[in-house]
Design a protein around this motif. Structure first.
Motif, PDB file in Angstrom:
ATOM      1  N   LEU A  41       9.624  47.778  73.027  1.00  0.00           N
ATOM      2  CA  LEU A  41      10.323  47.055  71.969  1.00  0.00           C
ATOM      3  C   LEU A  41       9.346  46.316  71.056  1.00  0.00           C
ATOM      4  CD1 LEU A  41      13.405  45.610  73.894  1.00  0.00           C
ATOM      5  CD2 LEU A  41      13.322  47.573  72.365  1.00  0.00           C
ATOM      6  N   GLY A  42       8.289  45.752  71.648  1.00  0.00           N
ATOM      7  CA  GLY A  42       7.281  45.087  70.820  1.00  0.00           C
ATOM      8  C   GLY A  42       6.576  46.063  69.895  1.00  0.00           C
ATOM      9  N   GLY A  43       6.201  47.230  70.435  1.00  0.00           N
ATOM     10  CA  GLY A  43       5.567  48.246  69.599  1.00  0.00           C
ATOM     11  C   GLY A  43       6.501  48.760  68.525  1.00  0.00           C
ATOM     12  N   GLY A  44       7.777  48.919  68.890  1.00  0.00           N
ATOM     13  CA  GLY A  44       8.758  49.342  67.893  1.00  0.00           C
ATOM     14  C   GLY A  44       8.916  48.327  66.781  1.00  0.00           C
ATOM     15  N   GLY A  45       8.837  47.039  67.142  1.00  0.00           N
ATOM     16  CA  GLY A  45       8.925  45.994  66.121  1.00  0.00           C
ATOM     17  C   GLY A  45       7.761  46.031  65.152  1.00  0.00           C
ATOM     18  N   VAL A  46       6.564  46.251  65.682  1.00  0.00           N
ATOM     19  CA  VAL A  46       5.383  46.350  64.818  1.00  0.00           C
ATOM     20  C   VAL A  46       5.504  47.553  63.883  1.00  0.00           C
ATOM     21  CG1 VAL A  46       2.888  46.759  64.786  1.00  0.00           C
ATOM     22  CG2 VAL A  46       3.872  45.171  66.456  1.00  0.00           C
ATOM     23  N   LEU A  47       5.967  48.686  64.432  1.00  0.00           N
ATOM     24  CA  LEU A  47       6.138  49.886  63.613  1.00  0.00           C
ATOM     25  C   LEU A  47       7.191  49.659  62.529  1.00  0.00           C
ATOM     26  CD1 LEU A  47       5.551  52.872  63.059  1.00  0.00           C
ATOM     27  CD2 LEU A  47       7.287  53.445  64.786  1.00  0.00           C
ATOM     28  N   TRP A  48       8.316  49.047  62.917  1.00  0.00           N
ATOM     29  CA  TRP A  48       9.385  48.790  61.951  1.00  0.00           C
ATOM     30  C   TRP A  48       8.900  47.866  60.837  1.00  0.00           C
ATOM     31  CZ3 TRP A  48      13.893  50.322  60.170  1.00  0.00           C
ATOM     32  CH2 TRP A  48      14.643  49.434  59.389  1.00  0.00           C
ATOM     33  N   SER A  50       5.863  47.448  59.746  1.00  0.00           N
ATOM     34  CA  SER A  50       4.923  48.161  58.878  1.00  0.00           C
ATOM     35  C   SER A  50       5.663  49.062  57.893  1.00  0.00           C
ATOM     36  CB  SER A  50       3.957  48.996  59.730  1.00  0.00           C
ATOM     37  OG  SER A  50       3.243  48.174  60.637  1.00  0.00           O
ATOM     38  N   VAL A  51       6.645  49.802  58.398  1.00  0.00           N
ATOM     39  CA  VAL A  51       7.431  50.681  57.530  1.00  0.00           C
ATOM     40  C   VAL A  51       8.207  49.863  56.506  1.00  0.00           C
ATOM     41  CG1 VAL A  51       9.324  52.355  57.473  1.00  0.00           C
ATOM     42  CG2 VAL A  51       7.591  52.493  59.270  1.00  0.00           C
ATOM     43  N   TRP A  52       8.755  48.727  56.943  1.00  0.00           N
ATOM     44  CA  TRP A  52       9.546  47.867  56.051  1.00  0.00           C
ATOM     45  C   TRP A  52       8.682  47.325  54.918  1.00  0.00           C
ATOM     46  CZ3 TRP A  52       9.178  42.490  55.205  1.00  0.00           C
ATOM     47  CH2 TRP A  52      10.228  41.941  54.474  1.00  0.00           C
ATOM     48  N   VAL A  53       7.473  46.865  55.236  1.00  0.00           N
ATOM     49  CA  VAL A  53       6.581  46.327  54.207  1.00  0.00           C
ATOM     50  C   VAL A  53       6.243  47.406  53.181  1.00  0.00           C
ATOM     51  CG1 VAL A  53       4.262  45.445  53.771  1.00  0.00           C
ATOM     52  CG2 VAL A  53       5.607  44.505  55.649  1.00  0.00           C
ATOM     53  N   LEU A  54       5.928  48.604  53.660  1.00  0.00           N
ATOM     54  CA  LEU A  54       5.556  49.682  52.747  1.00  0.00           C
ATOM     55  C   LEU A  54       6.736  50.143  51.895  1.00  0.00           C
ATOM     56  CD1 LEU A  54       3.286  51.823  55.119  1.00  0.00           C
ATOM     57  CD2 LEU A  54       2.548  50.322  53.254  1.00  0.00           C
ATOM     58  N   SER A  55       7.927  50.181  52.493  1.00  0.00           N
ATOM     59  CA  SER A  55       9.086  50.707  51.768  1.00  0.00           C
ATOM     60  C   SER A  55       9.681  49.705  50.795  1.00  0.00           C
ATOM     61  CB  SER A  55      10.162  51.160  52.761  1.00  0.00           C
ATOM     62  OG  SER A  55      10.614  50.069  53.532  1.00  0.00           O
ATOM     63  N   THR A  56       9.373  48.425  50.948  1.00  0.00           N
ATOM     64  CA  THR A  56       9.934  47.410  50.048  1.00  0.00           C
ATOM     65  C   THR A  56       8.920  46.913  49.031  1.00  0.00           C
ATOM     66  OG1 THR A  56       9.407  45.660  51.656  1.00  0.00           O
ATOM     67  CG2 THR A  56      11.617  46.625  51.749  1.00  0.00           C
ATOM     68  N   ALA A  57       7.774  47.584  48.938  1.00  0.00           N
ATOM     69  CA  ALA A  57       6.745  47.147  47.994  1.00  0.00           C
ATOM     70  C   ALA A  57       6.990  47.666  46.582  1.00  0.00           C
ATOM     71  CB  ALA A  57       5.370  47.619  48.480  1.00  0.00           C
ATOM     72  N   SER A  58       8.037  48.444  46.399  1.00  0.00           N
ATOM     73  CA  SER A  58       8.318  49.026  45.090  1.00  0.00           C
ATOM     74  C   SER A  58       8.663  47.938  44.070  1.00  0.00           C
ATOM     75  CB  SER A  58       9.487  50.009  45.199  1.00  0.00           C
ATOM     76  OG  SER A  58       9.908  50.429  43.919  1.00  0.00           O
ATOM     77  N   PRO A  59       8.165  48.051  42.839  1.00  0.00           N
ATOM     78  CA  PRO A  59       8.525  47.078  41.788  1.00  0.00           C
ATOM     79  C   PRO A  59      10.022  47.040  41.498  1.00  0.00           C
ATOM     80  CG  PRO A  59       6.612  48.392  41.140  1.00  0.00           C
ATOM     81  CD  PRO A  59       7.157  49.020  42.380  1.00  0.00           C
ATOM     82  N   LYS A  60      10.729  48.121  41.825  1.00  0.00           N
ATOM     83  CA  LYS A  60      12.170  48.147  41.580  1.00  0.00           C
ATOM     84  C   LYS A  60      12.909  47.110  42.413  1.00  0.00           C
ATOM     85  CE  LYS A  60      12.313  53.076  40.379  1.00  0.00           C
ATOM     86  NZ  LYS A  60      12.897  54.396  40.725  1.00  0.00           N
ATOM     87  N   LEU A  61      12.320  46.717  43.550  1.00  0.00           N
ATOM     88  CA  LEU A  61      12.964  45.738  44.428  1.00  0.00           C
ATOM     89  C   LEU A  61      12.528  44.308  44.131  1.00  0.00           C
ATOM     90  CD1 LEU A  61      12.780  47.631  47.841  1.00  0.00           C
ATOM     91  CD2 LEU A  61      14.753  47.372  46.336  1.00  0.00           C
ATOM     92  N   GLU A  62      11.766  44.116  43.082  1.00  0.00           N
ATOM     93  CA  GLU A  62      11.281  42.777  42.735  1.00  0.00           C
ATOM     94  C   GLU A  62      12.424  41.768  42.583  1.00  0.00           C
ATOM     95  OE1 GLU A  62       7.954  40.248  41.989  1.00  0.00           O
ATOM     96  OE2 GLU A  62       8.054  42.340  42.636  1.00  0.00           O
TER      97      GLU A  62
END
Length: 284
Positions: A41-48, A50-62
């Motif tokens: 679960l801890g590893g899954g949290g780290v993975l989630w 990381s994916v969340w940070v990368l997927s929400t970095a779009s300027p469209k979500l500013e």
């Protein structure tokens, strides 16, 4: 301030992950041992994350993550005034009833079902109980999905949004009412019944979050905090009461009957809240 739809989506995803967590823990513990649950679960949290940070970095979500600069000079409303506005909403009382009844039902399912199976069916902690509880708790996640899918399907077929929501939560109340009969069942029927109960519970949890939006569209987070805080307090008191009742009666008949009654009362309150609400353009 975040858009209303964004607030609701983020909270619903968090709620779904929280309801699915017991199932994941039991499944991992049964397969790999209890220590592995922490690492997985801890590893899954780290993975989630990381994916969340990368997927929400779009300027469209500013606009989602930052306030509109044009609102910076606008006068801020006082919290006390906002709370008064929320309480005065005609939808507040019926949604409060839903909060203080549905939250304890969720807490009962998560906290007391392992004890129920141990006391009433003699199941000790192990792989059999683990897989039974995994199947039951996955029902909550399935219910979350069916709530949105059901409302979306009905609205695409031409039903008004308010009517679609009422249809879905009334149908979800049917399996919840089965809970009163669970103490009379043998193990296998009880497991299937509790899976159905938790599917209905998952639908109701998601539906409750949509009802909160209609209490105050401008202050969703504050309304959610106020209502869910009351629901959590009611849940804490209810869990204490369940412990007292089961200790004295050595039975889960009364708590499970109260579970079913709470579902019926919630359906009545939800109906009242939806009748008071104009849901044009609302969020499914």
């Amino acid at each position: 301030m975040q858009p209303v739809s964004s607030q609701w989506i983020l909270y619903q995803r968090a709620q779904r992950r929280r309801s699915d967590r017991p199932a994941l823990i039991f499944a991992i513990t049964s397969a790999l041992g209890w220590r592995s649950a922490f690492f997985v679960l801890g590893g899954g949290g780290v993975l989630w994350f990381s994916v969340w940070v990368l997927s929400t970095a779009s300027p469209k979500l500013e606009p989602v993550w930052h306030d509109d600069p044009r609102e910076g000079d606008a006068p801020k409303e006082k919290l006390a005034r906002i709370i008064v506005q929320i309480i005065r909403s005609p939808r507040f009382l019926p949604v409060l009833v839903v909060a203080v009844l549905i939250n304890p039902c969720l807490y009962f399912s998560v906290n007391w079902l392992p004890t129920y199976f141990a006391q009433q069916h003699g199941l000790l902690p192990g792989s059999q109980l683990g897989w039974i509880l995994t199947a039951i708790y996955l029902g909550v996640g399935v219910g979350n999905f069916l709530c949105g899918a059901g409302v979306l399907t009905l609205t695409r077929r031409g039903r008004p949004l308010a009517a679609a929501r009422r249809t879905v939560f009334l149908l979800a109340t049917v399996p919840l009412s089965i809970c009163a009969a669970v103490p009379l069942m043998r193990l296998s029927p009880a497991v299937f019944a509790l899976v159905a109960v938790n599917i209905g519970l998952g639908i109701w949890v998601a539906m409750y979050l949509t009802m909160v939006q209609d209490v105050s569209a401008a202050h969703v987070s504050t309304a959610l905090g106020l209502l869910s805080g009351c629901g959590s307090l009611a849940g804490a008191v209810a869990m204490w009461a369940v412990g007292r009742v089961t200790q004295h009666t050595h039975s889960f008949a009364l708590p499970m009957a109260a579970f079913s009654v709470s579902a019926v009362i919630s359906a009545i309150a939800g109906w009242a809240a939806s009748r008071e609400t104009s849901l044009k353009g609302g969020t499914v």
